[in-house]
Design an enzyme around this catalytic site. Structure first.
Site, short mmCIF file in Angstrom:
data_model
loop_
_atom_site.label_atom_id
_atom_site.label_comp_id
_atom_site.label_asym_id
_atom_site.label_seq_id
_atom_site.Cartn_x
_atom_site.Cartn_y
_atom_site.Cartn_z
N THR A 33 3.33 -1.15 8.68
CA THR A 33 3.83 -2.02 9.75
C THR A 33 4.12 -3.44 9.29
OG1 THR A 33 1.59 -2.67 10.31
CG2 THR A 33 2.49 -0.76 11.50
N HIS A 35 11.29 -23.63 9.15
CA HIS A 35 10.30 -24.36 9.94
C HIS A 35 8.86 -24.19 9.47
CE1 HIS A 35 12.95 -24.99 13.79
NE2 HIS A 35 13.55 -25.36 12.68
N HIS A 82 8.56 -30.67 10.39
CA HIS A 82 7.94 -29.35 10.16
C HIS A 82 6.82 -29.44 9.12
CE1 HIS A 82 10.94 -27.72 12.74
NE2 HIS A 82 11.91 -28.20 11.98
N CYS A 134 3.60 -2.92 3.94
CA CYS A 134 2.73 -1.80 4.30
C CYS A 134 3.47 -1.00 5.37
CB CYS A 134 1.34 -2.27 4.74
SG CYS A 134 1.26 -3.32 6.21
N ASP A 167 0.87 -1.17 0.00
CA ASP A 167 0.00 0.00 0.00
C ASP A 167 0.91 1.23 0.00
OD1 ASP A 167 0.93 0.24 2.59
OD2 ASP A 167 -1.03 0.30 3.55
#
Ligand code: RB5
Length: 141
Positions: free
Chosen positions: A68, A99, A134, A66, A10
């Protein structure tokens, strides 16, 4: 080695996305940029959805940026088969490939500087999934 990357941001991640694209193009990656196309304010969910769908359809990997990294990861992780990892350090970037077989990397331009972000991208792209126990755990998600 993964050579095709689906990318999106964004406005909050637009500048860092540009740095990532330049960095990866210098390394001969093919970049598919699904927007946004300017730093003008826009909504992150449609971009995260478009990248998640393209990653699933083409069985490749993606990068979402973005402000954050959190809105992008929340949205992308709504898709079955997407394992989007919000990373702010290189250890997490390595471990989430080894993992979790992470297939989308989420970064926050307002959190992580470009130098560290590019290291995170390189480590995430160049670390192989370990499989074994995993994979069994991923199958349980
Ligand atoms: C945009 O202001 C910001 O909310 C967005 O980039 C992102 O950080 C959301 O999680």
């Amino acid at each position: 080695m993964i050579k095709r990357i689906i990318i999106g941001s964004d406005h909050g991640g637009f500048n860092l996305k540009g740095e990532i694209i330049s960095h990866l193009q210098q390394k001969d990656y093919e970049i598919i940029d699904l927007g946004c196309n300017s730093a003008e304010s826009c909504d992150y969910p449609p971009i995260a959805k478009a990248v998640a769908k393209e990653v699933l359809e083409t069985n490749t990997c993606g990068i979402l940026v973005c402000g954050t990294g959190i809105g992008m990861s929340i949205t992308a992780n709504r898709f079955d088969g997407i394992r989007a990892s919000h990373c702010t350090d290189t250890f997490t970037a390595r471990m989430t490939r080894m993992h979790n077989d992470s297939n989308i990397l989420c970064l926050g331009e307002r959190i992580t500087g470009a130098g560290l972000a590019l290291d995170i991208v390189d480590i995430w792209l160049n670390t192989e999934f370990e499989g074994g126990r995993h994979q069994k755990r991923i199958d349980m998600i």
